[in-house]
Design a protein around this motif. Structure first.
Motif, PDB file in Angstrom:
ATOM      1  N   MET A   4      -6.357 -62.245  -0.252  1.00 31.70           N
ATOM      2  CA  MET A   4      -6.914 -61.278   0.681  1.00 31.70           C
ATOM      3  C   MET A   4      -5.819 -60.474   1.375  1.00 31.70           C
ATOM      4  SD  MET A   4     -10.246 -63.154   2.370  1.00 31.70           S
ATOM      5  CE  MET A   4      -9.501 -64.746   2.663  1.00 31.70           C
ATOM      6  N   MET A   5      -4.700 -61.132   1.701  1.00 31.42           N
ATOM      7  CA  MET A   5      -3.605 -60.425   2.371  1.00 31.42           C
ATOM      8  C   MET A   5      -2.958 -59.391   1.461  1.00 31.42           C
ATOM      9  SD  MET A   5      -1.729 -63.546   4.391  1.00 31.42           S
ATOM     10  CE  MET A   5      -0.475 -62.501   5.089  1.00 31.42           C
ATOM     11  N   PHE A   6      -2.875 -59.683   0.168  1.00 31.39           N
ATOM     12  CA  PHE A   6      -2.219 -58.773  -0.760  1.00 31.39           C
ATOM     13  C   PHE A   6      -3.152 -57.670  -1.250  1.00 31.39           C
ATOM     14  CE2 PHE A   6       1.213 -61.867  -1.242  1.00 31.39           C
ATOM     15  CZ  PHE A   6       2.305 -61.028  -1.412  1.00 31.39           C
ATOM     16  N   ASN A   7      -4.445 -57.813  -1.024  1.00 39.63           N
ATOM     17  CA  ASN A   7      -5.379 -56.869  -1.628  1.00 39.63           C
ATOM     18  C   ASN A   7      -6.204 -56.065  -0.640  1.00 39.63           C
ATOM     19  OD1 ASN A   7      -5.260 -57.346  -4.699  1.00 39.63           O
ATOM     20  ND2 ASN A   7      -5.355 -59.415  -3.858  1.00 39.63           N
ATOM     21  N   LYS A   8      -6.242 -56.433   0.622  1.00 38.37           N
ATOM     22  CA  LYS A   8      -6.994 -55.637   1.586  1.00 38.37           C
ATOM     23  C   LYS A   8      -6.573 -56.031   2.991  1.00 38.37           C
ATOM     24  CE  LYS A   8     -10.944 -58.806   1.825  1.00 38.37           C
ATOM     25  NZ  LYS A   8     -12.394 -58.946   1.665  1.00 38.37           N
ATOM     26  N   LEU A   9      -7.078 -55.273   3.993  1.00 40.92           N
ATOM     27  CA  LEU A   9      -6.780 -55.587   5.382  1.00 40.92           C
ATOM     28  C   LEU A   9      -7.371 -56.942   5.735  1.00 40.92           C
ATOM     29  CD1 LEU A   9      -7.577 -52.168   7.072  1.00 40.92           C
ATOM     30  CD2 LEU A   9      -5.346 -53.100   6.546  1.00 40.92           C
ATOM     31  N   LYS A  10      -6.546 -57.755   6.359  1.00 38.63           N
ATOM     32  CA  LYS A  10      -7.009 -59.104   6.671  1.00 38.63           C
ATOM     33  C   LYS A  10      -6.256 -59.622   7.881  1.00 38.63           C
ATOM     34  CE  LYS A  10      -8.786 -63.223   6.265  1.00 38.63           C
ATOM     35  NZ  LYS A  10     -10.173 -63.484   6.625  1.00 38.63           N
ATOM     36  N   THR A  11      -6.958 -60.137   8.848  1.00 40.60           N
ATOM     37  CA  THR A  11      -6.316 -60.766   9.988  1.00 40.60           C
ATOM     38  C   THR A  11      -6.250 -62.268   9.752  1.00 40.60           C
ATOM     39  OG1 THR A  11      -7.198 -59.082  11.460  1.00 40.60           O
ATOM     40  CG2 THR A  11      -6.432 -61.123  12.475  1.00 40.60           C
ATOM     41  N   LEU A  12      -5.050 -62.788   9.853  1.00 41.18           N
ATOM     42  CA  LEU A  12      -4.848 -64.219   9.604  1.00 41.18           C
ATOM     43  C   LEU A  12      -4.239 -64.894  10.824  1.00 41.18           C
ATOM     44  CD1 LEU A  12      -3.380 -64.554   6.008  1.00 41.18           C
ATOM     45  CD2 LEU A  12      -5.602 -65.260   6.821  1.00 41.18           C
ATOM     46  N   ASN A  13      -4.638 -66.099  11.048  1.00 40.57           N
ATOM     47  CA  ASN A  13      -3.961 -66.920  12.043  1.00 40.57           C
ATOM     48  C   ASN A  13      -2.748 -67.582  11.416  1.00 40.57           C
ATOM     49  OD1 ASN A  13      -5.706 -66.440  14.149  1.00 40.57           O
ATOM     50  ND2 ASN A  13      -7.143 -68.032  13.445  1.00 40.57           N
ATOM     51  N   ASP A  14      -1.661 -67.616  12.166  1.00 40.96           N
ATOM     52  CA  ASP A  14      -0.466 -68.281  11.670  1.00 40.96           C
ATOM     53  C   ASP A  14      -0.739 -69.779  11.559  1.00 40.96           C
ATOM     54  OD1 ASP A  14       3.034 -68.295  12.756  1.00 40.96           O
ATOM     55  OD2 ASP A  14       2.065 -68.868  10.883  1.00 40.96           O
ATOM     56  N   VAL A  15      -0.126 -70.393  10.545  1.00 38.11           N
ATOM     57  CA  VAL A  15      -0.345 -71.828  10.353  1.00 38.11           C
ATOM     58  C   VAL A  15       0.452 -72.639  11.356  1.00 38.11           C
ATOM     59  CG1 VAL A  15      -0.860 -71.575   7.910  1.00 38.11           C
ATOM     60  CG2 VAL A  15       1.503 -71.901   8.626  1.00 38.11           C
ATOM     61  N   SER A  16       1.335 -71.990  12.124  1.00 33.97           N
ATOM     62  CA  SER A  16       2.108 -72.720  13.120  1.00 33.97           C
ATOM     63  C   SER A  16       1.259 -72.966  14.358  1.00 33.97           C
ATOM     64  CB  SER A  16       3.369 -71.930  13.506  1.00 33.97           C
ATOM     65  OG  SER A  16       3.004 -70.726  14.128  1.00 33.97           O
ATOM     66  N   ASP A  17       1.846 -73.693  15.321  1.00 36.74           N
ATOM     67  CA  ASP A  17       1.111 -74.056  16.527  1.00 36.74           C
ATOM     68  C   ASP A  17       0.909 -72.863  17.457  1.00 36.74           C
ATOM     69  OD1 ASP A  17       2.815 -77.240  16.658  1.00 36.74           O
ATOM     70  OD2 ASP A  17       0.944 -76.642  15.654  1.00 36.74           O
ATOM     71  N   SER A  18       1.672 -71.778  17.256  1.00 35.64           N
ATOM     72  CA  SER A  18       1.558 -70.637  18.162  1.00 35.64           C
ATOM     73  C   SER A  18       0.263 -69.873  17.972  1.00 35.64           C
ATOM     74  CB  SER A  18       2.747 -69.689  17.960  1.00 35.64           C
ATOM     75  OG  SER A  18       2.753 -69.202  16.632  1.00 35.64           O
ATOM     76  N   LYS A  19      -0.378 -70.046  16.816  1.00 37.95           N
ATOM     77  CA  LYS A  19      -1.670 -69.418  16.536  1.00 37.95           C
ATOM     78  C   LYS A  19      -1.596 -67.896  16.682  1.00 37.95           C
ATOM     79  CE  LYS A  19      -3.855 -73.231  15.746  1.00 37.95           C
ATOM     80  NZ  LYS A  19      -4.278 -73.568  14.401  1.00 37.95           N
ATOM     81  N   GLU A  20      -0.442 -67.308  16.341  1.00 38.36           N
ATOM     82  CA  GLU A  20      -0.345 -65.851  16.409  1.00 38.36           C
ATOM     83  C   GLU A  20      -1.072 -65.258  15.216  1.00 38.36           C
ATOM     84  OE1 GLU A  20       3.736 -64.685  16.087  1.00 38.36           O
ATOM     85  OE2 GLU A  20       4.218 -66.410  14.838  1.00 38.36           O
ATOM     86  N   SER A  21      -1.490 -63.997  15.330  1.00 37.60           N
ATOM     87  CA  SER A  21      -2.225 -63.339  14.252  1.00 37.60           C
ATOM     88  C   SER A  21      -1.690 -61.937  14.057  1.00 37.60           C
ATOM     89  CB  SER A  21      -3.724 -63.290  14.568  1.00 37.60           C
ATOM     90  OG  SER A  21      -3.937 -62.500  15.704  1.00 37.60           O
ATOM     91  N   ARG A  22      -1.934 -61.382  12.873  1.00 37.32           N
ATOM     92  CA  ARG A  22      -1.505 -60.026  12.577  1.00 37.32           C
ATOM     93  C   ARG A  22      -2.338 -59.480  11.420  1.00 37.32           C
ATOM     94  NH1 ARG A  22       3.992 -58.915  10.080  1.00 37.32           N
ATOM     95  NH2 ARG A  22       2.792 -57.188   9.259  1.00 37.32           N
ATOM     96  N   LEU A  23      -2.288 -58.184  11.244  1.00 36.70           N
ATOM     97  CA  LEU A  23      -2.941 -57.574  10.100  1.00 36.70           C
ATOM     98  C   LEU A  23      -2.096 -57.798   8.864  1.00 36.70           C
ATOM     99  CD1 LEU A  23      -4.297 -54.173  11.421  1.00 36.70           C
ATOM    100  CD2 LEU A  23      -5.636 -56.019  10.459  1.00 36.70           C
ATOM    101  N   GLY A  24      -2.739 -58.179   7.760  1.00 42.19           N
ATOM    102  CA  GLY A  24      -2.010 -58.412   6.518  1.00 42.19           C
ATOM    103  C   GLY A  24      -1.682 -57.130   5.783  1.00 42.19           C
TER     104      GLY A  24
END
Length: 351
Positions: free
Chosen positions: A295-315
């Motif tokens: 999903m990140m490589f093929n379209k816009l996708k917001t993901l939660n980071d797998v780390s404890d900080s739980k940061e997110s960004r648009l893919g």
């Protein structure tokens, strides 16, 4: 009536019935009923009013009457079939015409909807171009301020340490790359064209990877991630757009750092395989997940980071990296499984 005039009588009677059946438009059963009634009346008439027997009457002209009467029954039957066929054909044609009219109305309605949507898209496209122009000019001003401030620092270069001089050089080169990419973005003709235009030049791909690697060491250190340098020290020349190739490496490595957990090692490897320059990122930590990467490589996708900080960004970074790699004739592959996350980019080298 004499026996000699019976032939004339029967022929006249049959001709009248034939003429009648030629004029009327009814089903064959009506003609059959008519003939049967005529025969019945004929039999009654001869039995009551004639001294001749019915057998004698039939043998002296009656056979002509029966033959003509039979033929007269066939005429309405054939005509009725023809008329019925014509009527059914006409009904089918009218139904088809109604269906065509209905379909034509539906097509016109859909065309109107398409025209409205096209007009909306055209307005949105104009707004997009206007926004790009406004944002681009504002970004140019900001980049100009960065360049001007960096140049002022360069004037006091004798006061700077070696590390500070290196950072100043990095800022200067990054500002030039941002200016180049911004100019590409501002060119509306290139945005609208089916193919992206690149400023192709010959350069060392390993040196570009090394430059990106150094620029992200501090970012990785802030997350307590160790970047392992397995970059070839000998030159491997490629003929591509240097800025966009560097952006591909930058997007892949920065996203690998972003979505990797802390206290982890990320290997950056370059090699020459089958006349191709190969750039690899090997993260043996917690897997992001193949579906998430797709999903990140093929379209816009917001993901939660797998780390404890739980940061997110648009893919966006990964999808842009894939697009630019393909546009420049390269290949980008990736996988995420129990062994970790793996990214690979290939470009042809120039001997």
């Amino acid at each position: 009536m004499s026996i000699d005039t019976l032939n004339v009588y029967f022929l006249l009677f049959a001709a009248i019935m034939l003429f009648f059946n030629l004029q009327v438009f009814w089903e064959a059963v009506n003609s059959v009923i008519q003939v049967l009634v005529a025969i019945l009346l004929l039999a009654v008439f001869f039995n009551l009013l004639s001294e001749y027997s019915l057998e004698l009457v039939i043998s002296n002209g009656g056979q002509f009457f029966f033959i003509v009467s039979f033929l007269s029954c066939l005429i309405p039957h054939a005509r009725h079939k023809v008329i019925l066929h014509d009527v059914r054909s006409q009904i089918l044609i009218e139904k088809s015409n109604e269906q065509l009219k209905e379909q034509n109305r539906d097509i016109n309605e859909k065309n109107n909807i398409i025209d409205m949507q096209y007009e909306q898209l055209r307005k949105l496209d104009e707004q997009k171009n206007s926004f790009i122009n406004i944002a681009g000019h504002d970004l140019k001003n900001l980049i100009g301020s960065v360049v001007m401030s960096n140049n002022m620092i360069k004037e006091e270069e004798y006061r700077l340490s070696n590390d500070q001089k290196e950072f100043v050089g990095y800022i200067s080169e990054s500002a030039e790359k941002m200016q180049y990419m911004l100019n590409k973005l501002m060119d509306v003709k290139e945005i609208s064209s089916p193919e992206m235009k690149f400023n192709v030049e010959l350069f060392d791909a390993n040196a570009e990877v090394q430059y990106v690697f150094k620029g992200l060491v501090e970012t990785a250190h802030m997350k307590n991630i160790h970047l392992v340098d397995n970059i070839l020290k000998l030159p491997l020349n490629v003929k591509l757009d240097r800025v966009f190739v560097g952006q591909v490496f930058q997007n892949l490595l920065s996203n690998a750092i972003k979505f990797s957990q802390t206290n982890n090692n990320i290997k950056v490897v370059t090699s020459l395989q089958r006349q191709k320059f190969v750039f690899e990122i090997i993260d043996e930590g917690l897997a992001i997940g193949q579906d998430e990467l797709d999903m990140m490589f093929n379209k816009l996708k917001t993901l939660n980071d797998v780390s404890d900080s739980k940061e997110s960004r648009l893919g966006l970074g990964l999808s842009i990296a894939k697009l630019m790699t393909q546009e420049m004739g390269g290949t980008l592959t990736y996988r995420s499984d129990e062994n970790g996350n793996y990214f690979r980019v290939e470009f042809y080298v120039i001997n």
